[in-house]
Design a protein around this motif. Structure first.
Motif, mmCIF file in Angstrom:
data_model
loop_
_atom_site.group_PDB
_atom_site.id
_atom_site.type_symbol
_atom_site.label_atom_id
_atom_site.label_comp_id
_atom_site.label_asym_id
_atom_site.label_seq_id
_atom_site.Cartn_x
_atom_site.Cartn_y
_atom_site.Cartn_z
ATOM 1 N N CYS A 115 0.840 -1.196 0.000
ATOM 2 C CA CYS A 115 0.000 0.000 0.000
ATOM 3 C C CYS A 115 0.882 1.256 0.000
ATOM 4 O O CYS A 115 1.902 1.314 0.695
ATOM 5 C CB CYS A 115 -0.902 -0.017 1.230
ATOM 6 S SG CYS A 115 -1.941 1.445 1.405
ATOM 7 N N HIS A 117 0.242 4.059 1.274
ATOM 8 C CA HIS A 117 0.105 4.860 2.501
ATOM 9 C C HIS A 117 1.186 4.501 3.515
ATOM 10 O O HIS A 117 2.030 5.328 3.845
ATOM 11 C CB HIS A 117 -1.298 4.650 3.107
ATOM 12 C CG HIS A 117 -1.497 5.371 4.394
ATOM 13 N ND1 HIS A 117 -2.069 4.787 5.494
ATOM 14 C CD2 HIS A 117 -1.173 6.641 4.767
ATOM 15 C CE1 HIS A 117 -2.115 5.662 6.482
ATOM 16 N NE2 HIS A 117 -1.585 6.795 6.066
ATOM 17 N N ALA A 118 1.166 3.281 4.003
ATOM 18 C CA ALA A 118 2.153 2.887 5.019
ATOM 19 C C ALA A 118 2.537 1.425 4.854
ATOM 20 O O ALA A 118 2.766 0.709 5.827
ATOM 21 C CB ALA A 118 1.613 3.151 6.414
ATOM 22 N N GLU A 119 2.576 0.998 3.582
ATOM 23 C CA GLU A 119 3.068 -0.332 3.220
ATOM 24 C C GLU A 119 2.222 -1.484 3.745
ATOM 25 O O GLU A 119 2.736 -2.579 4.024
ATOM 26 C CB GLU A 119 4.532 -0.499 3.637
ATOM 27 C CG GLU A 119 5.434 0.541 2.989
ATOM 28 C CD GLU A 119 6.897 0.346 3.298
ATOM 29 O OE1 GLU A 119 7.220 -0.514 4.139
ATOM 30 O OE2 GLU A 119 7.713 1.046 2.701
ATOM 31 N N GLY A 120 0.942 -1.267 3.899
ATOM 32 C CA GLY A 120 0.051 -2.361 4.289
ATOM 33 C C GLY A 120 -0.003 -3.422 3.191
ATOM 34 O O GLY A 120 0.201 -3.119 2.010
ATOM 35 N N CYS A 134 -7.212 -1.695 1.703
ATOM 36 C CA CYS A 134 -6.038 -2.049 2.515
ATOM 37 C C CYS A 134 -6.479 -2.420 3.932
ATOM 38 O O CYS A 134 -7.304 -1.718 4.530
ATOM 39 C CB CYS A 134 -5.062 -0.869 2.551
ATOM 40 S SG CYS A 134 -3.615 -1.199 3.582
ATOM 41 N N TYR A 136 -4.895 -2.148 6.655
ATOM 42 C CA TYR A 136 -4.356 -1.323 7.738
ATOM 43 C C TYR A 136 -5.208 -0.095 8.041
ATOM 44 O O TYR A 136 -5.671 0.083 9.158
ATOM 45 C CB TYR A 136 -2.918 -0.894 7.422
ATOM 46 C CG TYR A 136 -1.880 -1.971 7.668
ATOM 47 C CD1 TYR A 136 -2.249 -3.282 7.964
ATOM 48 C CD2 TYR A 136 -0.527 -1.678 7.604
ATOM 49 C CE1 TYR A 136 -1.304 -4.255 8.172
ATOM 50 C CE2 TYR A 136 0.432 -2.651 7.820
ATOM 51 C CZ TYR A 136 0.036 -3.945 8.102
ATOM 52 O OH TYR A 136 0.983 -4.913 8.313
ATOM 53 N N HIS A 137 -5.411 0.771 7.044
ATOM 54 C CA HIS A 137 -6.162 2.014 7.313
ATOM 55 C C HIS A 137 -7.252 2.273 6.283
ATOM 56 O O HIS A 137 -7.801 3.360 6.239
ATOM 57 C CB HIS A 137 -5.203 3.212 7.366
ATOM 58 C CG HIS A 137 -3.980 2.965 8.184
ATOM 59 N ND1 HIS A 137 -2.762 2.643 7.620
ATOM 60 C CD2 HIS A 137 -3.794 2.945 9.525
ATOM 61 C CE1 HIS A 137 -1.858 2.458 8.572
ATOM 62 N NE2 HIS A 137 -2.462 2.624 9.740
ATOM 63 N N GLY A 138 -7.509 1.296 5.445
ATOM 64 C CA GLY A 138 -8.688 1.394 4.574
ATOM 65 C C GLY A 138 -8.538 2.145 3.268
ATOM 66 O O GLY A 138 -9.552 2.429 2.610
ATOM 67 N N TRP A 139 -7.329 2.457 2.854
ATOM 68 C CA TRP A 139 -7.205 3.072 1.532
ATOM 69 C C TRP A 139 -7.696 2.077 0.487
ATOM 70 O O TRP A 139 -7.483 0.862 0.618
ATOM 71 C CB TRP A 139 -5.754 3.453 1.245
ATOM 72 C CG TRP A 139 -5.315 4.728 1.904
ATOM 73 C CD1 TRP A 139 -5.803 5.257 3.060
ATOM 74 C CD2 TRP A 139 -4.297 5.612 1.442
ATOM 75 N NE1 TRP A 139 -5.154 6.423 3.362
ATOM 76 C CE2 TRP A 139 -4.217 6.688 2.385
ATOM 77 C CE3 TRP A 139 -3.440 5.635 0.359
ATOM 78 C CZ2 TRP A 139 -3.314 7.741 2.237
ATOM 79 C CZ3 TRP A 139 -2.537 6.686 0.219
ATOM 80 C CH2 TRP A 139 -2.483 7.729 1.147
HETATM 81 S S1 FES Z 1 -1.110 1.152 5.009
HETATM 82 FE FE1 FES Z 1 -2.690 0.941 3.621
HETATM 83 S S2 FES Z 1 -4.136 2.363 4.256
HETATM 84 FE FE2 FES Z 1 -2.525 2.642 5.592
#
Ligand code: FES
Length: 172
Positions: A115, A117-120, A134, A136-139
């Motif tokens: 991902c 955003h933060a590698e989810g 994703c 992790y945080h839903g992107w």
């Molecule tokens: S790591 Fe994917 S939404 Fe944050």
């Protein structure tokens, strides 16, 4: 052993001793085809195809990538096409690179597993239509082109896929 002694005492299920005993006690002679007159446990009647389907599905999910397939130039065999149900996405590592493979109504798409955003791990996300969320945080990303639906400036890499026989092949 218990069957032997039971037969010795009561006679065979439809034998003379068994019928006489039945007349004296009022009990019906045992039906040799049923388990009622026997201590032996018969297997329960098989439930209809639900279990068979579940077993086949389970087997499909554990199918190894076909080895008898020659992938197109530059592609690698990554998955048996029956190993991923429609509407599912999984993470696969090829040559040290983690990718996510999605099955959108029978069409397979490959994206980076990471991902923006933060590698989810997108391969552990949920797939709805062609959108993966994703874990992790839903992107959200469109697996067809890697575009991010949450952040217009973000994107993940996509890779060409081809089906050859039963194999899903990906070009990294
Ligand atoms: S790591 Fe994917 S939404 Fe944050």
């Amino acid at each position: 052993m218990a069957d032997f002694f039971q037969t010795l005492l009561r006679g065979r299920p439809n034998g003379l001793r068994s019928r006489i005993l039945g007349k004296i006690t009022g009990a019906r002679p045992a039906d040799p085809t049923s388990a009622a007159g026997s201590t032996r446990r018969e297997p329960p009647a098989r439930a209809p195809d639900v279990h068979v389907e579940a077993a086949e599905k389970s087997m499909a999910l554990h199918k190894e990538p076909p080895r008898d397939v020659t992938p197109p130039e530059g592609y690698e065999v990554v998955l048996h096409k029956d190993a991923l149900e429609k509407g599912k996405i999984i993470e696969i590592i090829i040559g040290g690179t983690a990718i996510a493979i999605a099955n959108v109504d029978g069409t397979y798409y490959a994206t980076s597993n990471t991902c923006a955003h933060a590698e989810g791990p997108l391969g552990e996300g949920t797939l709805e239509g062609c959108i993966v969320t994703c874990p992790y945080h839903g992107w959200k990303y469109d697996v067809r082109d890697g575009s991010c639906k949450t952040n217009a400036y973000a994107k993940v890499a996509t890779y060409p896929t081809q089906i050859v026989g039963n194999a899903v092949c990906v070009k990294l």
